[in-house]
Enzyme design. Structure first.
Site, short mmCIF file in Angstrom:
data_model
loop_
_atom_site.label_atom_id
_atom_site.label_comp_id
_atom_site.label_asym_id
_atom_site.label_seq_id
_atom_site.Cartn_x
_atom_site.Cartn_y
_atom_site.Cartn_z
N LYS A 45 31.24 60.74 34.16
CA LYS A 45 30.72 61.28 35.49
C LYS A 45 31.94 62.00 36.24
CE LYS A 45 29.72 58.63 38.95
NZ LYS A 45 29.04 57.55 39.51
N GLU A 65 31.04 54.22 39.77
CA GLU A 65 32.32 54.57 39.62
C GLU A 65 32.47 55.78 40.21
OE1 GLU A 65 33.56 54.38 35.25
OE2 GLU A 65 32.94 52.23 35.26
N LYS A 67 47.32 44.79 31.40
CA LYS A 67 46.78 45.32 32.75
C LYS A 67 47.32 44.37 33.88
CE LYS A 67 42.32 46.51 32.75
NZ LYS A 67 40.84 46.16 32.61
N THR A 102 30.09 42.32 30.12
CA THR A 102 29.03 41.99 29.48
C THR A 102 28.72 43.01 28.45
OG1 THR A 102 27.52 42.79 31.43
CG2 THR A 102 28.37 40.28 31.28
N CYS A 142 27.39 51.27 32.14
CA CYS A 142 26.43 50.59 32.49
C CYS A 142 24.90 50.76 32.08
CB CYS A 142 26.40 50.57 34.22
SG CYS A 142 28.06 49.80 34.70
N PHE A 173 19.64 61.19 42.44
CA PHE A 173 19.52 61.00 40.98
C PHE A 173 18.35 61.90 40.16
CE2 PHE A 173 22.05 57.50 38.97
CZ PHE A 173 22.77 57.42 40.02
P1 NAD Z 1 35.53 46.16 32.60
O1 NAD Z 1 35.44 46.10 31.11
O2 NAD Z 1 36.17 47.34 33.00
O3 NAD Z 1 36.67 45.01 33.06
C1 NAD Z 1 36.43 43.73 32.58
C2 NAD Z 1 37.56 42.76 32.69
O4 NAD Z 1 37.64 41.59 32.55
C3 NAD Z 1 38.83 43.45 31.96
O5 NAD Z 1 39.94 43.81 32.45
C4 NAD Z 1 39.22 42.24 30.97
O6 NAD Z 1 40.40 42.23 30.34
C5 NAD Z 1 38.64 41.12 31.67
N1 NAD Z 1 38.45 39.76 31.18
C6 NAD Z 1 37.60 39.53 30.13
N2 NAD Z 1 37.58 38.29 29.66
C7 NAD Z 1 38.38 37.73 30.54
C8 NAD Z 1 38.90 36.26 30.82
N3 NAD Z 1 38.56 35.51 29.84
N4 NAD Z 1 39.59 36.07 31.88
C9 NAD Z 1 40.14 36.99 32.75
N5 NAD Z 1 40.02 38.43 32.51
C10 NAD Z 1 38.87 38.70 31.45
O7 NAD Z 1 34.12 45.89 33.13
P2 NAD Z 1 33.63 46.39 34.54
O8 NAD Z 1 33.36 47.82 34.04
O9 NAD Z 1 34.31 46.01 35.68
O10 NAD Z 1 32.15 45.50 34.50
C11 NAD Z 1 32.21 44.15 34.93
C12 NAD Z 1 30.80 43.66 34.66
O11 NAD Z 1 30.31 44.36 35.96
C13 NAD Z 1 29.98 44.00 33.60
O12 NAD Z 1 28.85 43.28 33.53
C14 NAD Z 1 29.18 45.60 34.48
O13 NAD Z 1 27.93 45.54 33.65
C15 NAD Z 1 29.15 45.37 35.70
N6 NAD Z 1 29.13 46.31 36.67
C16 NAD Z 1 29.91 47.62 36.18
C17 NAD Z 1 29.98 48.68 37.03
C18 NAD Z 1 30.60 49.63 36.79
O14 NAD Z 1 30.30 50.62 37.51
N7 NAD Z 1 31.75 49.60 35.72
C19 NAD Z 1 29.10 48.80 38.43
C20 NAD Z 1 28.31 47.45 38.56
C21 NAD Z 1 28.27 46.36 37.68
#
Ligand code: NAD
Length: 496
Positions: free
Chosen positions: A352, A167, A48, A98, A292, A281
Site C-alpha cells: 500500500k 502501516e 536491526k 505471528t 496482516c 475501506f
Molecule cells: P515484524 O515482523 O515487522 O517485526 C517483528 C520483530 O520481532 C522482528 O524485528 C523480529 O526480529 C522480532 N523478534 C522476533 N522474535 C524475537 C525475540 N525472541 N526477541 C526479540 N525480538 C524478536 O512484525 P510486525 O509487522 O511489527 O507485527 C508484529 C505483530 O503485530 C504481529 O502479530 C502483527 O500481526 C501485529 N500487527 C501488525 C500490524 C502491521 O501493520 N504491521 C498492525 C497491527 C498488528
C-alpha cells in the site's frame, strides 16, 4: 495501595520494554517515549539492533524519524538483552511476529519463546502485555508458559492490548487512535495499562505545545474499552476480517459496475454516505495485501474451525481478493493483447502507499505474473524498491528512481500501489514519455475524465474505460461495456 507498584507511578512515567522492533514494536516504542515513558526496544535480529543503535530507522514510516530524533538515546533505548531489559521495566509489551503456519493457523512460537524468556528473568512485579495479533486464549497460554518456566504467580499479570495501527499512517494512528482496547481479567492490571495511555485518554498529550501533528489536536481523546483478554483478542481478528470484507465487497460491486456500465465511484459514494456503513475501506482495486489481513483472516478461520464453526464468509472474502489480481491481469491482456516482450512501466511495489513493506503485496504478485509471461518491467516505488529487489532480483526488471524514468519508452503504464505522489504526476509529460499512451490503473488513482483530457487510453476498476483514438485525436470517455472476463470484447480492444 498495591505495594508491588512503585509509588513514583502516581506522579511519573513508566519504564517499558517492547520486545520486537518491527512495524508495531518500533512505532509503539517510539510513541510510548513520546508520551513520556522510558522505553527499551528489544530485538534479536543483530542487523536491526545495530541499525537502531546508529539511529537509523529501518522502516519507512511517516513521523517515525521525527520521533527517533526526539527520543533516541534519551527516552528510547535499544537492547539485545531481553533479560536485562525486563529487569529494568515495569511493563513488558510483546510485539513479535505471528506469521501464518502451513495449516493457516497463527504460528505463535515467537510469542511462546519470548514468554519463556520473560519468565526466567522476572525478579519483581511486571505486567506482560500482548500487542501482537494472536488467537483467542493466547493470554492464557502466555500465563501458563510463564508459570511453567518458574515465574511466581504473584509477580506478573498478563493482558492483551491489540494494536490497530496501519502501516503508512502508523504514528498518527497510534497517537490519535479511534479507541484503545485493554483486555485483562484483572482490574489492577487494567488500571496500570490505562495509566500508560493516560496522556492520550485524558487529552493532555494533545494539549502539549510540542505534540506531534498539532493539526489533529482538536480531535477528541479516544475511548478506552476494557474487556476480558479473550474479547480483546477477538476484537482484533474480527476488526481485520470486517475491514477485509469491506474491501472484497466493494471489489465485487466494482465487477458488477463493469458489467452494467455503472460507475463504482458514484456507487461507493452512495453506499458510504450511509452512516451505518461509512465510506472508508470502500476503495476498489487490486485487493488487500500486507502482513496482516491475509494471515489474520486465515488464522481467524482456523480459530473458528477449532470452535466447530465454519466461517465460510471469510473464505469468500479471500476468494474475491485473489480474483482481483487475476481480473487485473486479464485487463492488461485485453488492452495489450500479447504480453511476451512488452515493456511495462509499473508504479508501486509496496502493498500500500506510505510504506516500504512488500509482504503479500498485490503489486509484487502482479509483477511476478507479468515477468512470468515474458514482460520487461520498469518499476518505480518511492520506498519499496530495495525490498523488492531482494525478492524479485534484477532479471527483466529495472528499478527506476522516478515515475517518469519508469515510464520512458514503455508500452503501457500500470498503477499497482496507491502512493499519494502518483496522484499528482505530470500527465502531459507522462504521455510524452510512454511509447503508447496507455495506463492501466489497479488503484483508481486517476479519474477517467482527466485521463481522457490528457489523451490516454485508460482502464481502471469498476469505472468506464477511456479510449484514445490515435488516428483522429478525439479523446473521450467511453462507457465501460467490457468486463475483465476471460473473453475480451474484441471491438473494444486496441493493441499498440
Ligand atoms: P515484524 O515482523 O515487522 O517485526 C517483528 C520483530 O520481532 C522482528 O524485528 C523480529 O526480529 C522480532 N523478534 C522476533 N522474535 C524475537 C525475540 N525472541 N526477541 C526479540 N525480538 C524478536 O512484525 P510486525 O509487522 O511489527 O507485527 C508484529 C505483530 O503485530 C504481529 O502479530 C502483527 O500481526 C501485529 N500487527 C501488525 C500490524 C502491521 O501493520 N504491521 C498492525 C497491527 C498488528
Amino acid at each position: 495501595m498495591d505495594v508491588r507498584w512503585p509509588l513514583r507511578r502516581i506522579v511519573n512515567f513508566m519504564r517499558i520494554t517492547v520486545i520486537g522492533s518491527g512495524h508495531v514494536g518500533l512505532v509503539s516504542g517510539a510513541c510510548f517515549a513520546e508520551l513520556g515513558h522510558d522505553v527499551i526496544l528489544v530485538d534479536n535480529d543483530p542487523a536491526k539492533y545495530e541499525a537502531l543503535q546508529r539511529g537509523e530507522c529501518p522502516i519507512h514510516e511517516k513521523y517515525l524519524p521525527e520521533l527517533f530524533q526526539r527520543h533516541h538515546g534519551t527516552k528510547l533505548e535499544f537492547s539485545k538483552s531481553l533479560a536485562a531489559s525486563v529487569d529494568k521495566s515495569e511493563a513488558i509489551f510483546i510485539a513479535v511476529g505471528t506469521p501464518p503456519a502451513i495449516n493457516g493457523e497463527a504460528d505463535l512460537s515467537f510469542v511462546e519463546s519470548v514468554a519463556r524468556e520473560i519468565a526466567t528473568s522476572i525478579k519483581d512485579y511486571k505486567i506482560v502485555v500482548g500487542k501482537s495479533t494472536v488467537p483467542v486464549y493466547t493470554s492464557e497460554w502466555v500465563r501458563k508458559v510463564m508459570l511453567l518456566n518458574g515465574a511466581p504467580a504473584n509477580l506478573f499479570d498478563v493482558a492483551s492490548n491489540p494494536e490497530f495501527l496501519r502501516e503508512g499512517t502508523a504514528v498518527s494512528d497510534f497517537l490519535y487512535p479511534d479507541r484503545i482496547v485493554i483486555g485483562t481479567d484483572n482490574k489492577a492490571c487494567a488500571e496500570r495499562l490505562r495509566l500508560i495511555y493516560e496522556p492520550l485518554l485524558d487529552g493532555s498529550y494533545y494539549q502539549r505545545p510540542d505534540s506531534l501533528l498539532p493539526h489533529k489536536r482538536a480531535q477528541a481523546p479516544p475511548p478506552l474499552i476494557v474487556t476480558t483478554a479473550k474479547s480483546a483478542e477477538l476484537i482484533k481478528y474480527a476488526s481485520n476480517a470486517f475491514l477485509a470484507m469491506k474491501i472484497s465487497f466493494i471489489n465485487a460491486v466494482a465487477t458488477i459496475c463493469e458489467s452494467v456500465g455503472a460507475d463504482v465511484d458514484q456507487v461507493r459514494k452512495g453506499i458510504g454516505s450511509d452512516a451505518r456503513i461509512g465510506g472508508q475501506f470502500l476503495n476498489p482495486g487490486l485487493g488487500y495485501g500486507g502482513s496482516c489481513f491475509p494471515k489474520d483472516l486465515s488464522a481467524y478461520r482456523a480459530v473458528a474451525r477449532e470452535c466447530g464453526y465454519d466461517f465460510r464468509l471469510l473464505e469468500e472474502v479471500v476468494r474475491i481478493n485473489n480474483e482481483q489480481r487475476e481480473r487485473f491481469l486479464r485487463k492488461v491482456r485485453s488492452v495489450l493483447w500479447t504480453l511476451k516482450g512488452k515493456r511495462l512501466a509499473v508504479l508501486g511495489l509496496a502493498f500500500k502507499g506510505g510504506t516500504d513493506d512488500i509482504r503479500e503485496s498485490p503489486a509484487i504478485s502482479v509483477v511476478r505474473s507479468l515477468l512470468g509471461e515474458g514482460c520487461k518491467i520498469q518499476a518505480y516505488d518511492p520506498a519499496a524498491a530495495d525490498n523488492a529487489r531482494e525478492l524479485l532480483g534484477t532479471g527483466n526488471i529495472r528499478y527506476a528512481t522516478s515515475a517518469m524514468e519508469a515510464a520512458r519508452d514503455a508500452d503501457a503504464l500500470l498503477v499497482l500501489t496507491d502512493w499519494e505522489e502518483f496522484r499528482t504526476i505530470d500527465l502531459d509529460r507522462l504521455r510524452e514519455l510512454l511509447r503508447y499512451p496507455i495506463v492501466i490503473d489497479g488503484r483508481n488513482i486517476f479519474s477517467p475524465a482527466t485521463m481522457a483530457e490528457h489523451g490516454f487510453t485508460y482502464t481502471s476498476v469498476g469505472r468506464g474505460d477511456v479510449y484514445h483514438d490515435a488516428s483522429g485525436g478525439q479523446k473521450s470517455p467511453v462507457a465501460a461495456k467490457k468486463s475483465a472476463d476471460p473473453q475480451p470484447d474484441v471491438d473494444a480492444v486496441k493493441t499498440p
